[in-house]
Design a protein around this motif. Structure first.
Motif, PDB file in Angstrom:
ATOM      1  N   GLY A   1       0.775  -1.237   0.000  1.00 44.87           N
ATOM      2  CA  GLY A   1       0.000   0.000   0.000  1.00 44.87           C
ATOM      3  C   GLY A   1       0.806   1.287   0.000  1.00 44.87           C
ATOM      4  N   GLN A   2       2.068   1.203  -0.387  1.00 44.35           N
ATOM      5  CA  GLN A   2       2.914   2.394  -0.399  1.00 44.35           C
ATOM      6  C   GLN A   2       2.824   3.182  -1.707  1.00 44.35           C
ATOM      7  N   LEU A   3       2.217   2.587  -2.735  1.00 41.34           N
ATOM      8  CA  LEU A   3       2.054   3.242  -4.032  1.00 41.34           C
ATOM      9  C   LEU A   3       0.586   3.245  -4.428  1.00 41.34           C
ATOM     10  N   GLU A   4       0.156   4.312  -5.064  1.00 37.59           N
ATOM     11  CA  GLU A   4      -1.193   4.392  -5.638  1.00 37.59           C
ATOM     12  C   GLU A   4      -1.231   3.559  -6.920  1.00 37.59           C
ATOM     13  N   ASP A   5      -2.430   3.192  -7.356  1.00 40.27           N
ATOM     14  CA  ASP A   5      -2.581   2.424  -8.594  1.00 40.27           C
ATOM     15  C   ASP A   5      -1.930   3.124  -9.778  1.00 40.27           C
ATOM     16  N   SER A   6      -2.176   4.417  -9.916  1.00 42.24           N
ATOM     17  CA  SER A   6      -1.628   5.154 -11.053  1.00 42.24           C
ATOM     18  C   SER A   6      -0.100   5.220 -11.000  1.00 42.24           C
ATOM     19  N   GLU A   7       0.462   5.377  -9.812  1.00 47.02           N
ATOM     20  CA  GLU A   7       1.917   5.409  -9.663  1.00 47.02           C
ATOM     21  C   GLU A   7       2.515   4.052 -10.037  1.00 47.02           C
ATOM     22  N   TYR A   8       1.866   2.996  -9.582  1.00 46.78           N
ATOM     23  CA  TYR A   8       2.329   1.642  -9.894  1.00 46.78           C
ATOM     24  C   TYR A   8       2.337   1.411 -11.407  1.00 46.78           C
ATOM     25  N   ARG A   9       1.238   1.758 -12.065  1.00 46.62           N
ATOM     26  CA  ARG A   9       1.148   1.561 -13.519  1.00 46.62           C
ATOM     27  C   ARG A   9       2.218   2.365 -14.249  1.00 46.62           C
ATOM     28  N   GLU A  10       2.460   3.592 -13.819  1.00 46.15           N
ATOM     29  CA  GLU A  10       3.486   4.426 -14.450  1.00 46.15           C
ATOM     30  C   GLU A  10       4.882   3.835 -14.252  1.00 46.15           C
ATOM     31  N   LEU A  11       5.158   3.345 -13.062  1.00 43.62           N
ATOM     32  CA  LEU A  11       6.471   2.754 -12.803  1.00 43.62           C
ATOM     33  C   LEU A  11       6.697   1.491 -13.625  1.00 43.62           C
ATOM     34  N   ILE A  12       5.689   0.645 -13.712  1.00 42.27           N
ATOM     35  CA  ILE A  12       5.816  -0.580 -14.508  1.00 42.27           C
ATOM     36  C   ILE A  12       6.036  -0.231 -15.983  1.00 42.27           C
ATOM     37  N   ALA A  13       5.316   0.749 -16.487  1.00 45.52           N
ATOM     38  CA  ALA A  13       5.505   1.187 -17.874  1.00 45.52           C
ATOM     39  C   ALA A  13       6.905   1.760 -18.058  1.00 45.52           C
ATOM     40  N   GLN A  14       7.377   2.515 -17.086  1.00 40.27           N
ATOM     41  CA  GLN A  14       8.713   3.104 -17.154  1.00 40.27           C
ATOM     42  C   GLN A  14       9.776   1.999 -17.155  1.00 40.27           C
ATOM     43  N   ILE A  15       9.596   1.001 -16.322  1.00 36.34           N
ATOM     44  CA  ILE A  15      10.541  -0.130 -16.283  1.00 36.34           C
ATOM     45  C   ILE A  15      10.599  -0.801 -17.646  1.00 36.34           C
ATOM     46  N   GLU A  16       9.446  -1.060 -18.238  1.00 40.51           N
ATOM     47  CA  GLU A  16       9.415  -1.706 -19.550  1.00 40.51           C
ATOM     48  C   GLU A  16      10.117  -0.867 -20.608  1.00 40.51           C
ATOM     49  N   THR A  17       9.956   0.444 -20.532  1.00 38.71           N
ATOM     50  CA  THR A  17      10.590   1.333 -21.503  1.00 38.71           C
ATOM     51  C   THR A  17      12.101   1.407 -21.298  1.00 38.71           C
ATOM     52  N   VAL A  18      12.520   1.638 -20.064  1.00 37.91           N
ATOM     53  CA  VAL A  18      13.935   1.831 -19.765  1.00 37.91           C
ATOM     54  C   VAL A  18      14.735   0.564 -20.017  1.00 37.91           C
ATOM     55  N   TYR A  19      14.170  -0.589 -19.678  1.00 38.95           N
ATOM     56  CA  TYR A  19      14.900  -1.840 -19.808  1.00 38.95           C
ATOM     57  C   TYR A  19      14.654  -2.553 -21.142  1.00 38.95           C
ATOM     58  N   ALA A  20      13.957  -1.920 -22.050  1.00 36.31           N
ATOM     59  CA  ALA A  20      13.670  -2.521 -23.357  1.00 36.31           C
ATOM     60  C   ALA A  20      14.917  -2.638 -24.204  1.00 36.31           C
TER      61      ALA A  20
END
Length: 50
Positions: free
Chosen positions: A31-50
């Protein structure tokens, strides 16, 4: 703020993709991250590590 710190860690590639994904998932699960923050971070991870 946790979200800002995690964004910086992802951009710096401090951890490998699997490890940072686990960490983000853990913070979201406790519960330390909001849903929107989580989705943004996961998308960022996919982009950065692509």
């Amino acid at each position: 703020m946790l979200y800002t710190m995690l964004k910086k860690i992802v951009n710096a590639k401090t951890y490998n993709q699997t490890e940072i994904t686990k960490r983000v998932n853990t913070f979201f699960a406790v519960g330390q991250l909001e849903d929107s923050e989580y989705r943004e971070l996961i998308a960022q991870i996919e982009t950065v590590y692509a």
